[in-house]
Scaffold this motif. Structure first.
Motif, PDB file in Angstrom:
ATOM      1  N   CYS A  18       0.841  -1.192   0.000  1.00  0.00           N
ATOM      2  CA  CYS A  18       0.000   0.000   0.000  1.00  0.00           C
ATOM      3  C   CYS A  18       0.880   1.247   0.000  1.00  0.00           C
ATOM      4  O   CYS A  18       1.977   1.246   0.559  1.00  0.00           O
ATOM      5  CB  CYS A  18      -0.898   0.047   1.241  1.00  0.00           C
ATOM      6  N   SER A  19       0.393   2.288  -0.631  1.00  0.00           N
ATOM      7  CA  SER A  19       1.053   3.585  -0.585  1.00  0.00           C
ATOM      8  C   SER A  19       0.002   4.648  -0.267  1.00  0.00           C
ATOM      9  O   SER A  19      -1.203   4.420  -0.410  1.00  0.00           O
ATOM     10  CB  SER A  19       1.758   3.890  -1.913  1.00  0.00           C
ATOM     11  N   ARG A  20       0.490   5.802   0.148  1.00  0.00           N
ATOM     12  CA  ARG A  20      -0.440   6.834   0.604  1.00  0.00           C
ATOM     13  C   ARG A  20       0.032   8.207   0.155  1.00  0.00           C
ATOM     14  O   ARG A  20       1.228   8.500   0.190  1.00  0.00           O
ATOM     15  CB  ARG A  20      -0.544   6.789   2.130  1.00  0.00           C
ATOM     16  N   THR A  21      -0.916   9.008  -0.309  1.00  0.00           N
ATOM     17  CA  THR A  21      -0.644  10.416  -0.597  1.00  0.00           C
ATOM     18  C   THR A  21      -1.544  11.248   0.312  1.00  0.00           C
ATOM     19  O   THR A  21      -2.259  10.702   1.155  1.00  0.00           O
ATOM     20  CB  THR A  21      -0.928  10.738  -2.069  1.00  0.00           C
ATOM     21  N   ALA A  22      -1.532  12.524   0.120  1.00  0.00           N
ATOM     22  CA  ALA A  22      -2.352  13.389   0.967  1.00  0.00           C
ATOM     23  C   ALA A  22      -3.839  13.135   0.775  1.00  0.00           C
ATOM     24  O   ALA A  22      -4.644  13.366   1.688  1.00  0.00           O
ATOM     25  CB  ALA A  22      -2.031  14.855   0.673  1.00  0.00           C
TER      26      ALA A  22
END
Length: 227
Positions: A130-134
């Protein structure tokens, strides 16, 4: 005609078209973990020079013997026994008969093959992440099984369906695999619990994916933990 002369004559007849070995059964479809026995037999017109049978790949040791048939002809048989694994699905198994002829040490070969079909429960790859941005969280999950599995996502205990805030996409990986991706909008303050679930007619498996917390660097990928 002496026995040696007969063998030489048979050798001449075999030079152009040695008989193909016979594989039984001709088709194999088994559950993973099942014991499989394949039998290969080839005519031995000259018992003093019986054909040599070999298996490719060599999944285990084989048992060979020279035997007399009901019509009083001779043949060589080889039995290969192994335990079916998902790693063997789609594997081509070949039995080769090598005939050594008595004229100039000539050798002739013939072979027969079959393709294994192994049925197995879904197996989720540990490479999901998983990755996350704002504004978004993006995750991917990959699974293989036979029959080919279906995939679904669960966020904080609830099954995910496509909506304006959550998008699921899938990609088929050959005949036994699928890769599923989930992209969703989410509050920066929350870190949801994410699972991917893979199912086919034989069973299911699940994997929890770790989502980066809001304090972690945006876009940093975090590896999963298997349940």
């Amino acid at each position: 005609m002496t026995g040696t002369e007969r063998c030489i004559l048979i050798g001449c007849l075999l030079q152009d078209s040695p008989p193909k070995p016979k594989l039984t059964p001709e088709k194999v479809e088994v559950m993973e973990g099942t014991s499989v026995s394949l039998s290969c037999s080839a005519a031995a017109p000259c018992p003093k020079l019986p054909p040599n049978l070999t298996w490719t790949p060599k999944l285990s040791d084989s048992v060979d013997q020279l035997q007399e048939n009901e019509d009083q002809t001779k043949s060589v048989s080889s039995v290969l026994t192994f335990t079916a694994s998902h790693l063997y699905h789609g594997q081509k198994i070949t039995c080769k008969a090598l005939y050594k002829l008595q004229q100039g040490d000539i050798q002739k070969t013939s072979n027969t093959s079959l393709t294994l079909r192994v049925l197995y429960m879904p197996q989720i790859s540990g490479s999901g992440s998983c990755s996350r941005t704002a504004a978004e969280i993006s995750c991917s999950c990959e699974s293989r099984g036979n029959p080919s599995p279906s995939m679904e996502w669960h966020v904080s205990g609830l099954r995910v369906t496509n909506s304006t805030d959550r998008l699921i996409s899938e990609e088929q990986l050959g005949t036994t695999g699928v890769r599923s991706s989930l992209t969703m909008r989410h509050s920066q303050e929350d870190t949801p619990t994410l699972f991917c679930l893979s199912t086919n007619t034989l069973g299911s498996s699940s994997l929890r994916l770790l989502v980066p917390s809001p304090q972690q660097h945006w876009g940093k990928r975090v590896h999963v933990s298997l349940l």
